[in-house]
Every structure is written in C-alpha cells, then in structure tokens.
Motif scaffolding. Sequence first.
Motif, PDB file in Angstrom:
ATOM      1  N   ARG A 322      68.582  59.432 -25.312  1.00 21.73           N
ATOM      2  CA  ARG A 322      67.276  59.142 -25.326  1.00 21.73           C
ATOM      3  C   ARG A 322      66.542  59.655 -26.817  1.00 21.73           C
ATOM      4  NH1 ARG A 322      66.496  62.441 -19.865  1.00 21.73           N
ATOM      5  NH2 ARG A 322      67.696  63.841 -21.127  1.00 21.73           N
ATOM      6  N   GLN A 323      67.366  60.468 -27.433  1.00 17.93           N
ATOM      7  CA  GLN A 323      66.719  61.056 -28.645  1.00 17.93           C
ATOM      8  C   GLN A 323      66.507  59.580 -29.708  1.00 17.93           C
ATOM      9  OE1 GLN A 323      69.522  64.291 -29.322  1.00 17.93           O
ATOM     10  NE2 GLN A 323      67.771  65.734 -28.810  1.00 17.93           N
ATOM     11  N   ILE A 324      67.595  58.514 -29.545  1.00 16.63           N
ATOM     12  CA  ILE A 324      67.254  57.462 -30.289  1.00 16.63           C
ATOM     13  C   ILE A 324      66.180  56.843 -30.163  1.00 16.63           C
ATOM     14  CG2 ILE A 324      68.797  55.200 -30.961  1.00 16.63           C
ATOM     15  CD1 ILE A 324      71.196  56.547 -29.961  1.00 16.63           C
ATOM     16  N   SER A 325      65.566  57.040 -29.150  1.00 20.17           N
ATOM     17  CA  SER A 325      64.314  56.270 -28.978  1.00 20.17           C
ATOM     18  C   SER A 325      63.291  56.906 -29.687  1.00 20.17           C
ATOM     19  CB  SER A 325      63.981  56.450 -27.634  1.00 20.17           C
ATOM     20  OG  SER A 325      64.730  55.625 -26.897  1.00 20.17           O
ATOM     21  N   LEU A 326      63.357  58.108 -30.088  1.00 17.92           N
ATOM     22  CA  LEU A 326      62.277  58.697 -31.057  1.00 17.92           C
ATOM     23  C   LEU A 326      62.546  58.223 -32.697  1.00 17.92           C
ATOM     24  CD1 LEU A 326      63.034  62.597 -30.322  1.00 17.92           C
ATOM     25  CD2 LEU A 326      61.039  61.272 -29.863  1.00 17.92           C
ATOM     26  N   GLY A 327      63.729  57.947 -32.766  1.00 17.22           N
ATOM     27  CA  GLY A 327      64.156  57.462 -34.395  1.00 17.22           C
ATOM     28  C   GLY A 327      63.700  56.083 -34.336  1.00 17.22           C
ATOM     29  N   LYS A 328      64.018  55.101 -33.404  1.00 10.37           N
ATOM     30  CA  LYS A 328      63.731  53.707 -33.422  1.00 10.37           C
ATOM     31  C   LYS A 328      62.368  53.270 -33.375  1.00 10.37           C
ATOM     32  CE  LYS A 328      64.043  49.074 -32.411  1.00 10.37           C
ATOM     33  NZ  LYS A 328      62.992  48.288 -31.984  1.00 10.37           N
ATOM     34  N   LEU A 329      61.706  54.120 -32.427  1.00 12.26           N
ATOM     35  CA  LEU A 329      60.205  53.826 -32.442  1.00 12.26           C
ATOM     36  C   LEU A 329      59.559  54.482 -33.792  1.00 12.26           C
ATOM     37  CD1 LEU A 329      57.553  53.670 -30.805  1.00 12.26           C
ATOM     38  CD2 LEU A 329      57.603  55.953 -30.076  1.00 12.26           C
ATOM     39  N   ASN A 330      59.824  55.712 -34.165  1.00 10.72           N
ATOM     40  CA  ASN A 330      59.256  56.008 -35.486  1.00 10.72           C
ATOM     41  C   ASN A 330      59.617  55.301 -36.687  1.00 10.72           C
ATOM     42  OD1 ASN A 330      57.867  58.163 -36.818  1.00 10.72           O
ATOM     43  ND2 ASN A 330      59.640  58.287 -38.001  1.00 10.72           N
ATOM     44  N   SER A 331      60.987  55.033 -36.783  1.00 12.07           N
ATOM     45  CA  SER A 331      61.318  54.223 -38.067  1.00 12.07           C
ATOM     46  C   SER A 331      60.465  52.905 -38.221  1.00 12.07           C
ATOM     47  CB  SER A 331      62.680  53.878 -37.997  1.00 12.07           C
ATOM     48  OG  SER A 331      63.399  55.443 -38.343  1.00 12.07           O
ATOM     49  N   VAL A 332      60.771  52.179 -37.060  1.00  4.27           N
ATOM     50  CA  VAL A 332      59.992  50.779 -37.274  1.00  4.27           C
ATOM     51  C   VAL A 332      58.787  50.833 -37.294  1.00  4.27           C
ATOM     52  CG1 VAL A 332      60.240  48.449 -35.953  1.00  4.27           C
ATOM     53  CG2 VAL A 332      62.086  49.891 -35.950  1.00  4.27           C
ATOM     54  N   ARG A 333      57.975  51.618 -36.536  1.00  3.01           N
ATOM     55  CA  ARG A 333      56.448  51.595 -36.435  1.00  3.01           C
ATOM     56  C   ARG A 333      55.890  51.894 -37.958  1.00  3.01           C
ATOM     57  NH1 ARG A 333      53.586  54.671 -31.492  1.00  3.01           N
ATOM     58  NH2 ARG A 333      54.615  56.331 -32.593  1.00  3.01           N
ATOM     59  N   GLU A 334      56.662  52.828 -38.514  1.00  7.44           N
ATOM     60  CA  GLU A 334      56.110  53.307 -39.754  1.00  7.44           C
ATOM     61  C   GLU A 334      56.725  52.214 -41.016  1.00  7.44           C
ATOM     62  OE1 GLU A 334      53.950  55.757 -40.207  1.00  7.44           O
ATOM     63  OE2 GLU A 334      54.330  56.186 -37.884  1.00  7.44           O
ATOM     64  N   ALA A 335      57.771  51.832 -40.836  1.00  7.19           N
ATOM     65  CA  ALA A 335      58.135  50.709 -41.714  1.00  7.19           C
ATOM     66  C   ALA A 335      57.271  49.724 -41.731  1.00  7.19           C
ATOM     67  CB  ALA A 335      59.633  50.470 -41.501  1.00  7.19           C
ATOM     68  N   ILE A 336      56.955  49.083 -40.570  1.00  8.07           N
ATOM     69  CA  ILE A 336      56.128  48.046 -40.646  1.00  8.07           C
ATOM     70  C   ILE A 336      54.750  48.213 -41.102  1.00  8.07           C
ATOM     71  CG2 ILE A 336      55.199  48.118 -38.299  1.00  8.07           C
ATOM     72  CD1 ILE A 336      55.878  45.199 -38.158  1.00  8.07           C
ATOM     73  N   ALA A 337      54.155  49.297 -40.898  1.00  6.96           N
ATOM     74  CA  ALA A 337      53.027  49.839 -41.304  1.00  6.96           C
ATOM     75  C   ALA A 337      53.057  50.054 -43.036  1.00  6.96           C
ATOM     76  CB  ALA A 337      52.425  51.196 -40.773  1.00  6.96           C
ATOM     77  N   ILE A 338      54.087  50.571 -43.553  1.00  2.82           N
ATOM     78  CA  ILE A 338      54.340  50.580 -44.854  1.00  2.82           C
ATOM     79  C   ILE A 338      54.499  49.258 -45.412  1.00  2.82           C
ATOM     80  CG2 ILE A 338      56.061  51.234 -46.657  1.00  2.82           C
ATOM     81  CD1 ILE A 338      56.560  53.876 -44.904  1.00  2.82           C
ATOM     82  N   ALA A 339      55.294  48.259 -44.969  1.00  4.56           N
ATOM     83  CA  ALA A 339      55.173  46.961 -45.507  1.00  4.56           C
ATOM     84  C   ALA A 339      53.910  46.201 -45.560  1.00  4.56           C
ATOM     85  CB  ALA A 339      56.234  46.200 -44.575  1.00  4.56           C
ATOM     86  N   ARG A 340      53.059  46.691 -44.648  1.00  6.53           N
ATOM     87  CA  ARG A 340      51.677  45.760 -44.535  1.00  6.53           C
ATOM     88  C   ARG A 340      50.925  46.603 -45.714  1.00  6.53           C
ATOM     89  NH1 ARG A 340      51.434  46.024 -37.984  1.00  6.53           N
ATOM     90  NH2 ARG A 340      52.557  43.918 -37.470  1.00  6.53           N
ATOM     91  N   GLU A 341      50.948  47.902 -45.774  1.00  6.19           N
ATOM     92  CA  GLU A 341      50.035  48.437 -46.618  1.00  6.19           C
ATOM     93  C   GLU A 341      50.512  48.163 -48.232  1.00  6.19           C
ATOM     94  OE1 GLU A 341      47.061  49.573 -47.420  1.00  6.19           O
ATOM     95  OE2 GLU A 341      47.109  51.431 -46.220  1.00  6.19           O
ATOM     96  N   CYS A 342      51.900  47.840 -48.294  1.00  6.77           N
ATOM     97  CA  CYS A 342      52.304  47.669 -49.624  1.00  6.77           C
ATOM     98  C   CYS A 342      52.005  46.088 -49.935  1.00  6.77           C
ATOM     99  CB  CYS A 342      53.697  47.697 -49.622  1.00  6.77           C
ATOM    100  SG  CYS A 342      54.385  49.442 -49.863  1.00  6.77           S
ATOM    101  N   ARG A 343      51.859  45.177 -49.210  1.00  2.66           N
ATOM    102  CA  ARG A 343      51.345  43.897 -49.136  1.00  2.66           C
ATOM    103  C   ARG A 343      49.977  43.752 -49.777  1.00  2.66           C
ATOM    104  NH1 ARG A 343      48.293  40.268 -49.656  1.00  2.66           N
ATOM    105  NH2 ARG A 343      47.221  40.992 -47.566  1.00  2.66           N
ATOM    106  N   ALA A 344      49.248  44.735 -49.000  1.00  2.00           N
ATOM    107  CA  ALA A 344      48.015  44.841 -49.649  1.00  2.00           C
ATOM    108  C   ALA A 344      47.771  45.306 -50.892  1.00  2.00           C
ATOM    109  CB  ALA A 344      47.063  45.483 -48.464  1.00  2.00           C
TER     110      ALA A 344
END
Length: 392
Positions: A322-344
């Motif tokens: 269940r701890q993997i859910s912490l990492g998967k949720l955080n990594s992907v959510r932050e990664a996609i936010a970073i990608a979108r901000e970088c695009r801007a």
Amino acid sequence: MTLPVPAPALAYVGVDDLVDDETRDLQAAVREFVDRRIRPHVAAWYEEGHLPARDLARELGDLGVLGMHLDGYGCAGTSATAYGLACFELEAGDSGLRSLVSVQGSLAMYAIWRFGSEEQKQQWLPRMAAGEAIGCFGLTEADFGSDPSGMRTRARRDGGDWVLTGTKMWITNGSIADVAVVWARTDEGIRGFLVPAGAPGLTAPEITRKQSLRASVTSELVLDDVRLPADAMLPGAAGLSGPLSCLNEARFGIVFGALGAAHDCLETTVAYARSRQLFDRPLAAYQATQLKLADMGLELGKGMLLALHLGARKDAGTLDHRQISLGKLNSVREAIAIARECRAILGAAGITLDYPVIRHAANLESVLTYEGTSEVHQLIIGQVLTGHAAFR
C-alpha cells in the motif's frame, strides 16, 4: 557576462549521496544508452506513432535491464532501488520506452518468475531477459480497468486442455509479443495462462490514433476459443492476488519513472530559460520564472526522496504494497504538473517536438491512468488512514 553554472535540481537536493557507487554506475549506463540510442530518434518515433521495439528489446537485454531485479534465469538480480533508477533514466527518454521495460520485466517476466513452473521459467525467462522474446500482460478489459475482478474473459476445461475466450484492452507489446500472460476467470477462480504468439484463435490488433504513448506498441488481445494444454496455466497463481502482485512491481517502477520524465522537462526548461532573451534579459532572470522553477525543483526533489525511501524499504523486505500507492500518486501527479508548467514557460516552443516537454506531458496523461488511477491510489491511502474501504 559569464553566467554561473546552475545546480541540477537533484544534485542540489543531494540524492546521489543516498545510493551506492554500483547503483550510480548502473544508472549512468542506462542514461548513456538513452542519450545515445533514444534521444536522437524519439521525437520522430513519437510523431510517426512507431517504436522499433524488437530491436530495442535486444539492446536493452544486452544492457541487462529486462527483468533486472529478478534472480536467476539470465536476470541481473539487482536491487529494487537500482531498478527504480533505471526506470527514472528510461522514462527521461520516453514513457513508452519505460513501459516496454516495465511490461517485459515487472509484469510478464515477474508473473512467470513468481508463479510459473520450472519448465515455464526455463522456457521463457532466459530469452526474455536477453530481449530475444517479448512478453505482454493481459489483465485489463475495456469495461474492467480499475475493477479487474469483473473481467469477462473465461477459461474452461475441455478434456485435458483449457479453452480461453475473451478480449483484453490497452495491452503494451501485445501485437509483437511472443508470449502473453493472460488472466481469465475459471470455475476455480481467476488463473493465469501463457498464450504463445500464433496460437489458433489469438489475434492482437494494434490500437492506433493515440495522442499519448505514441512511441509504444499498444494492442487488443482477442481470444476466440484459444486452446491451450494443461501446462499452459501458471500453477502458483490463484485468485486476483496473482495479477495484483505483478501490478505492484510495475507501479514501483513508475514511482521512479514518472520523476524521470519530470526531471527531463525541468532540465530542458531551465536551459531554455537561461538562453531565451526577453526584454533584454534572460527569461531565467525574472522572479516569476524563478518562483515556478523553484517550486518544481522542490517537488521533484521531494518525490525522489520518497522514491528512494520506498526503494530502501523494498530492498530491506519491509515495503507494504500500500505504500507504493503513496509513491505512484505523488510521482505522477507532480510530474504531470511539472510538465504542464514547463510547457507554459517554453511558450509556443513548448508545443513542438523540438523540445521533449509536450511529449512528456502527453505521455504522462496515460501514466496518470494506468497501473491504478490517482483516485484508486487516493482510496487505498484513505482506507489505510480510516480503516474503511470506499471503493464503491
């Protein structure tokens, strides 16, 4: 004026100090492969909707990353942390490349390694570790993604054989696989089966018109009364716990991999902002730009610290799935936010394939969904915190 040399985001956090020399060397070898073999071509592959997966699989086998965290049968037997950092470098190249490796090693190979007979392991694992044979993993169906327990694919006994009927959807490597690990409902519960390519009744049409993971082979698996011998069943897997344990292996790689995509976006954007002149100053010299870059660097660093913590726990044998859910949720959510901000920050240049940012942003839309949506992982965490399951 000579500009000061900027500190890379993860060097500034000091994550290199948290891994040993052998792991850093392995990570550097994967990074060199990606720089040499992937980066010069991946934009064209993405635009064409193509990946030379068979050629790359053999090269990745030579590199030793296919099933690298498994022991024996030609597998490298590395640490979980080393595997995670390899996924980081692979996805910094492209999510499709990391998906190829994840599906091969953490889904198809892991299923055979953990649940297969000795004969099945000997038949498939050495060739798959070398990239000579490609595997896929058939669990998801069109109507049953987050709820695989509702699958409609069935396997029935007919004399000494099994006969499989059903359709799987969104299967990475499906149309090029030499063997498919297919999960089906039986009278005794859900079981796994090894379905070789060319089996009568098996077809694997490729899914096209994708706007994400374009440099990846994605297919359906259609099983129309596919007849298999009794020994095609994986003897060690009974029930849904079998495929779910495989998904946990793949999710672990995504914890690191998504951050690789984010890192590539951030490093690209820092370099662009330092060179782009705006009103006679570098874009990087403006406070608004630095505030955005600082926040992204902070989230990337925090994500890597969590990923390495989970890797250390997995290597120590103390990681709760269940701890993997912490990492998967955080990594992907932050990664996609970073990608979108970088695009801007890149402005109009950010929507072109001259830079990797829009490609990573589009790919991460798929990564956000597969191996458990963000909502599923939020509910797993919520159940841990409250003791109540809220999936329905």
